[in-house]
Scaffold this motif. Structure first.
Motif, short mmCIF file in Angstrom:
data_model
loop_
_atom_site.label_atom_id
_atom_site.label_comp_id
_atom_site.label_asym_id
_atom_site.label_seq_id
_atom_site.Cartn_x
_atom_site.Cartn_y
_atom_site.Cartn_z
N ILE A 33 13.30 6.72 -2.89
CA ILE A 33 12.33 5.73 -3.31
C ILE A 33 11.85 4.94 -2.09
O ILE A 33 10.66 4.64 -1.94
N ALA A 34 12.78 4.61 -1.21
CA ALA A 34 12.45 3.82 -0.03
C ALA A 34 11.45 4.53 0.89
O ALA A 34 10.64 3.88 1.55
N ASP A 35 11.50 5.87 0.93
CA ASP A 35 10.56 6.62 1.77
C ASP A 35 9.14 6.46 1.26
O ASP A 35 8.20 6.29 2.04
N VAL A 36 8.97 6.54 -0.05
CA VAL A 36 7.65 6.39 -0.65
C VAL A 36 7.15 4.96 -0.45
O VAL A 36 5.99 4.73 -0.07
N ALA A 37 8.01 4.00 -0.69
CA ALA A 37 7.63 2.59 -0.53
C ALA A 37 7.24 2.30 0.92
O ALA A 37 6.22 1.65 1.19
N SER A 38 8.04 2.77 1.87
CA SER A 38 7.78 2.52 3.28
C SER A 38 6.47 3.14 3.73
O SER A 38 5.72 2.53 4.51
N ALA A 39 6.18 4.34 3.26
CA ALA A 39 4.94 5.02 3.65
C ALA A 39 3.71 4.24 3.23
O ALA A 39 2.66 4.31 3.88
N LEU A 40 3.83 3.49 2.13
CA LEU A 40 2.71 2.72 1.62
C LEU A 40 2.77 1.24 2.00
O LEU A 40 1.83 0.49 1.74
N GLY A 41 3.89 0.82 2.58
CA GLY A 41 4.04 -0.58 2.93
C GLY A 41 4.21 -1.48 1.73
O GLY A 41 3.72 -2.61 1.70
N VAL A 42 4.90 -0.95 0.70
CA VAL A 42 5.16 -1.74 -0.50
C VAL A 42 6.67 -1.83 -0.71
O VAL A 42 7.45 -1.21 0.01
N SER A 43 7.08 -2.58 -1.71
CA SER A 43 8.50 -2.76 -1.97
C SER A 43 9.06 -1.62 -2.83
O SER A 43 8.32 -0.98 -3.59
#
Length: 206
Positions: A33-43
């Protein structure tokens, strides 16, 4: 400058597109989940708001990626031309050398589906839709006398299984077979299922 504010549907699609990219890059087992969030700059919390678990995110992303190709397949099979021409165009597009779905994503999905029930159900449903779409046009062509095929459903199963198997080989061992050979084998497989000689298939569908 802050991020553009998206509505729920737009945000969901953005998350799915990014999840597909991350799965292709990292694989189903490693993506977080953190990879997806990080790629978009969201939590992480935002991702979990839309998809409560990683399993649900992966299954939905897989379906999202495949739906685009299913729509393309339906477009090819729905053209106003002979069933034979539509079938050959669809099978060559679906083949590992064609422009269909990213085979690496599908192979990742098949492997993960062995252990993840949610993804297994999604993959099975999508696979059945592909087979039904091909079987319907094979039945149409046989009924019109374009070729012979007593069991369109079985023919669709054999064709997709054959092409899926080639895709695994081509993805795992890149460069092991030329594009020309792959297309020839694809034509040969289709011709066998339709009771035609390969040369006859090419002549009548060109």
């Amino acid at each position: 400058m802050g991020r553009v504010r998206l509505n729920v549907a737009e945000r969901r699609e953005e998350l799915l597109r990014t999840a597909v990219e991350q799965i292709e890059e990292r694989g189903v087992a490693q993506v977080r989940i953190a990879d997806v969030a990080s790629a978009l700059g969201v939590s992480n919390a935002l991702v979990l708001y839309h998809f409560s678990t990683k399993e649900k995110l992966v299954a939905t992303a897989f379906a999202y990626a495949a739906e685009g190709d299913l729509n393309r397949l339906r477009g090819i099979l729905g053209r106003r031309t002979s069933a034979l021409r539509r079938l050959r165009a669809a099978v060559r597009w679906y083949a590992p050398t064609g422009q269909a779905k990213g085979w690496r994503l599908w192979i990742e999905g098949w492997a993960a589906a062995l252990r993840e029930p949610a993804l297994r159900e999604v993959a099975r449903d999508l696979d059945q839709q592909w087979k039904r779409a091909l079987a319907d046009v094979i039945a149409e062509g046989a009924a019109a006398g374009e070729f012979d095929c007593e069991d369109p459903a079985s023919a669709a199963w054999r064709l997709t299984a054959y092409l899926d198997g080639l895709a695994v080989q081509m993805t795992s061992y890149a460069g092991s077979l030329s594009r020309a050979a792959m297309l020839q084998w694809t034509d040969d497989a289709l011709a066998r299922e339709l009771g035609l000689r390969p040369a006859e298939l090419v002549q009548r569908s060109s």
